[in-house]
Motif scaffolding. Structure first.
Motif, short mmCIF file in Angstrom:
data_model
loop_
_atom_site.label_atom_id
_atom_site.label_comp_id
_atom_site.label_asym_id
_atom_site.label_seq_id
_atom_site.Cartn_x
_atom_site.Cartn_y
_atom_site.Cartn_z
N ASP A 39 0.58 -0.78 -0.33
CA ASP A 39 0.27 0.23 -0.40
C ASP A 39 0.49 1.66 0.16
OD1 ASP A 39 -2.40 -1.44 0.11
OD2 ASP A 39 -2.30 -1.32 2.04
N LYS A 42 1.86 1.71 -3.91
CA LYS A 42 0.65 2.44 -4.56
C LYS A 42 0.65 3.49 -4.20
CE LYS A 42 -1.53 -2.01 -4.59
NZ LYS A 42 -2.46 -2.28 -3.94
N ALA A 43 0.51 3.86 -2.45
CA ALA A 43 0.71 5.73 -2.85
C ALA A 43 1.79 6.26 -3.35
CB ALA A 43 0.68 5.74 -0.78
N ASN A 44 2.75 5.72 -2.77
CA ASN A 44 4.34 6.34 -3.25
C ASN A 44 4.70 6.61 -4.81
OD1 ASN A 44 7.08 7.07 -2.95
ND2 ASN A 44 7.45 5.72 -4.46
N ASN A 45 4.37 5.48 -5.84
CA ASN A 45 4.16 5.51 -7.09
C ASN A 45 2.61 6.82 -6.90
OD1 ASN A 45 5.60 3.44 -6.79
ND2 ASN A 45 4.47 2.12 -7.83
N ARG A 46 1.59 6.80 -7.09
CA ARG A 46 1.06 7.99 -6.75
C ARG A 46 1.80 9.26 -7.13
NH1 ARG A 46 -2.70 4.18 -5.00
NH2 ARG A 46 -2.83 5.88 -3.30
N ALA A 47 2.28 9.33 -5.73
CA ALA A 47 2.27 11.19 -5.82
C ALA A 47 3.52 10.98 -6.24
CB ALA A 47 2.46 10.77 -3.88
N ALA A 49 4.15 11.61 -9.30
CA ALA A 49 3.73 12.08 -10.70
C ALA A 49 4.06 13.75 -10.42
CB ALA A 49 2.56 12.25 -11.09
N ARG A 98 11.20 1.91 -12.13
CA ARG A 98 9.52 1.66 -11.99
C ARG A 98 9.03 0.43 -12.36
NH1 ARG A 98 6.40 1.40 -17.36
NH2 ARG A 98 4.60 2.27 -17.39
N ALA A 105 5.11 -2.60 -5.13
CA ALA A 105 3.33 -2.27 -5.45
C ALA A 105 2.33 -3.51 -4.82
CB ALA A 105 3.12 -0.80 -6.11
#
Length: 151
Positions: A39, A42-47, A49, A98, A105
């Motif tokens: 989790d 996932k949050a890190n990957n969204r943040a 950008a 990536r 994730a």
């Protein structure tokens, strides 16, 4: 001159951003804990950008623009070197960072993947340091000689 200033800013910003990721952010992955790691990723990957991905892409685009519309004080060799270094960083991002972050994730914490992420991220970090070095070298030369300051 404006295009070069944008390039200079983005080069220095990205060097700092990659250094922070390398020395601080990736280093705390083991402390996140295995239970919530997927989790967290996932949050890190969204943040990522806005503070990481967008500036890196803008740096690549500004480097390409410098190659197309070079100010008189920017040597083509410097632009070529910056472009090659950008492509090295981009390739490293796609090949390792990536991919590894996306996998973790989904699967969660993986010690070997974290070690590989940290090792391979030095490629991006050093590439961005060198791009910033190129930009700063150009700036210092312009300030010392006055080349390009009249435009």
């Amino acid at each position: 001159m404006t295009l070069f200033i944008v390039f200079l800013f983005l080069a220095i910003y990205n060097a700092g951003c990659m250094t922070t990721l390398q020395l601080q952010h990736y280093g705390i992955y083991p402390a996140v804990g295995r239970e919530g790691f997927a989790d967290y990723m996932k949050a890190n990957n969204r943040a990522a950008a806005l503070p990481t991905i967008l500036p890196a892409m803008l740096l690549l685009f500004s480097t390409i623009a410098l190659g197309i519309f070079p100010p008189a004080f920017v040597a083509s060799g410097a632009v070529t070197a910056a472009f090659v270094l950008n492509m090295i960083a981009f390739t490293s991002t796609i090949r390792w960072q990536r991919t590894l972050q996306g996998e973790m994730a989904e699967s969660g914490y993986d010690e070997e993947k974290v070690r590989l992420l940290i090792r391979t991220n030095w490629i991006r970090t050093i590439s961005h340091w060198l791009i910033a070095g190129i930009a700063i070298t150009i700036l210092v030369r312009v300030l010392r000689t006055g080349i390009g300051t009249s435009s």
